[in-house]
Design an enzyme around this catalytic site. Structure first.
Site, PDB file in Angstrom:
ATOM      1  N   HIS A  85       0.831  -1.206   0.000  1.00  0.00           N
ATOM      2  CA  HIS A  85       0.000   0.000   0.000  1.00  0.00           C
ATOM      3  C   HIS A  85       0.864   1.253   0.000  1.00  0.00           C
ATOM      4  O   HIS A  85       2.014   1.237   0.441  1.00  0.00           O
ATOM      5  CB  HIS A  85      -0.877   0.047   1.267  1.00  0.00           C
ATOM      6  CG  HIS A  85      -1.865  -1.063   1.384  1.00  0.00           C
ATOM      7  ND1 HIS A  85      -2.965  -1.166   0.558  1.00  0.00           N
ATOM      8  CD2 HIS A  85      -1.924  -2.135   2.206  1.00  0.00           C
ATOM      9  CE1 HIS A  85      -3.656  -2.246   0.890  1.00  0.00           C
ATOM     10  NE2 HIS A  85      -3.043  -2.859   1.882  1.00  0.00           N
TER      11      HIS A  85
ATOM     12  N   HIS B   3       9.269   1.757   1.958  1.00  0.00           N
ATOM     13  CA  HIS B   3       9.929   0.768   1.107  1.00  0.00           C
ATOM     14  C   HIS B   3      10.442  -0.405   1.935  1.00  0.00           C
ATOM     15  O   HIS B   3      11.489  -0.978   1.656  1.00  0.00           O
ATOM     16  CB  HIS B   3      11.040   1.420   0.265  1.00  0.00           C
ATOM     17  CG  HIS B   3      10.484   2.214  -0.884  1.00  0.00           C
ATOM     18  ND1 HIS B   3       9.853   3.411  -0.704  1.00  0.00           N
ATOM     19  CD2 HIS B   3      10.451   1.974  -2.214  1.00  0.00           C
ATOM     20  CE1 HIS B   3       9.460   3.886  -1.877  1.00  0.00           C
ATOM     21  NE2 HIS B   3       9.799   3.033  -2.814  1.00  0.00           N
TER      22      HIS B   3
END
Lengths: 137, 137, 137, 137, 137, 137
Positions: free
Chosen positions: E41, E80
């Site tokens: 997401h 990340h």
């Protein structure tokens, strides 16, 4: 050919005022935008480049590089600035969104060409209801 | 009790600059926001009122009236203005989003009370990433 | 050549119903959009014009004028209306987003040409997930 | 000719990693995007088709059908998946937004042509700041 | 008392999977969110602090400092990354949006208190349709 | 206690018209909203529930269940409908956003309580500029 876009933003003051006209004519033509003490906007800029993806990276252009170029040549020049007073390359031009977009094109186009792709468009939002787009000709 | 919100917006210039401090201290504390020649924003304001719906209209308050009040007491005062120079009721205050929201509350709260409901909050966005909310105490 | 866009909006009711078909065929083809008692949307419209900036103003077209034209020829005709029943220039046409955009083009294109620029596109959002764009041919 | 767009979305994991390169070169080129344990995005996809409205329906293409095709050929293949590991048609390709958009085009273009219109573009947002657009050549 | 909010974002992978349950029970309860190879997401986080504006600055808290704290204690930890595998302080917890928000509160609350104001809420968007808000008790 | 929100939407027609008043008084009070042939909106609804996360799932409530409840009790009742004519539980009430939100609360609150959490608020957007919020008392 694929088109890649990066959005950045800057906050700046400006006014619309033609120094060859009287105060009255400026107010008649530009209305509230001619306010002597300036007003300002949160500008959003979308820079689109075009090219062929590099098979080794899958990239038309590295987005980190594209973001860095926009920050260096656009955001650092305009963010928290007065477009009429603080930006040398806008001197002598009306500080309209149209003219800002055209000058940004001139600054970014040669930088983008160093990366094996081409600048396709500059889309500049003055507000969420008003924006311009320029394709370089 | 139901809460009704109306959004309006205005575009203004300002700077953050404490006249009791040196230029250097202002730049140290406020960074780019202290730029002498101003910068600006598209401000979005959300005004929330609370009350009981009138059975004859289904309304807590007529949105046309709420919009008219915000336009009269906020937008006409601030839109296309310099908040530091052009707005009498911000004189002597730092032009921070916090202070603008508090002063807007003071102006709107007594107007809303004439309509059989109460002002609940002023939510003021300086950018889409930064906003304040004030509930009157 | 630069492209300038103005966004406006209107709220309207409509239904999709072909009077040459049976009720059953209408429901089969249009599903919920054929509901006899109508449904509605918040439509957003983006009108894009193209031209060369006037050196005296920096404008392709005065945004106040563009906004005024859209309000007069589009918003006043459609806002808080029933597109099937209340809009003479939609009579005899299916009230699809496609057809509304085409008819808006026909109304706005000759008005824009009076301002030394050309209508480039009508982009009409029925919902944030569904929109059409029309370029006049 | 009118252009009709439908937006859908999917949430997926991926990483940018070229198996022909060392770990160090991958990290140098792709930065955080090379994280061994993946990262992910909410992807938004805008599919635009073009054609002439059918006079009986007012439609270029039935949006319910366009939505069904995108869900079948794109969303069911990618949503809540790992684009590098779980998607057969991305095997052997870098999982860049550019390449995902090109492969989606190849899957959707022949399906759209069965409906008397043509695929015009695939616009794929990886974040609200980064997106690509592909027109098929 | 005034409430000040800063938005930041991070892109991460995760899955919902209870290691005490069978693969079948995980799929039954979590559906697509249990996909073995992860999904991901674009998370948006809104951090709200409350306090009294400092008369010398007009600030409840310096937004540059608030942004720096969120980047250091939240974004650098999660952006990340794989929330299940790469984030020590999520070990042993289900990687739900609820639990991520609660753990972010625990990390940020003591940092905010050093600035003469208090953390009011953590609002965490997993998608634009799903979000949680936590007030610390 | 943590707060979990799910957004859904529906498109509907309505008008504001008090049958105990003359046509003239309705037009005076409700303006364009009294248009005899209806108008409509894209309504967005945010349903917030509160509770403690279940340690085995990390969930206050399963979002798939929350979405299913909103679709069954709200969207299927209102989407592509005329709120004045097609919705039995709005009969005899003014079709204002305030009243729609209150009636949605009454329908959803007992359903949510079956899931070991409580309904906290119904936030209903009529347009992006106008919305109401209801907390049940």
């Amino acid at each position: 050919m694929i088109y890649l876009t990066r959005k950045e933003h800057f906050n700046a003051a400006h006014k619309l005022y033609n120094p060859n006209w009287s105060k009255e004519k400026n107010e008649e033509v530009f209305g509230k935008c001619a306010n002597a003490n300036w007003h300002g906007h949160n500008f959003n800029i979308y820079v689109t480049v075009k090219g062929t993806p590099n098979p080794e990276t899958g990239f038309v252009m590295d987005l980190k590089e594209l973001s860095r170029l926009i920050k260096k040549h656009v955001v650092e020049e305009l963010d928290h600035k007065n477009i009429n007073l603080d930006v040398p390359w806008m001197k002598g031009l009306m500080a309209s969104t149209e003219n800002i977009a055209i000058e940004i094109w001139k600054r970014l186009a040669p930088e983008i060409e160093k990366y094996n792709c081409k600048l396709h468009s500059i889309k500049l939002y003055e507000t969420e209801n008003n924006f311009v787009e320029y394709f370089g000709d």
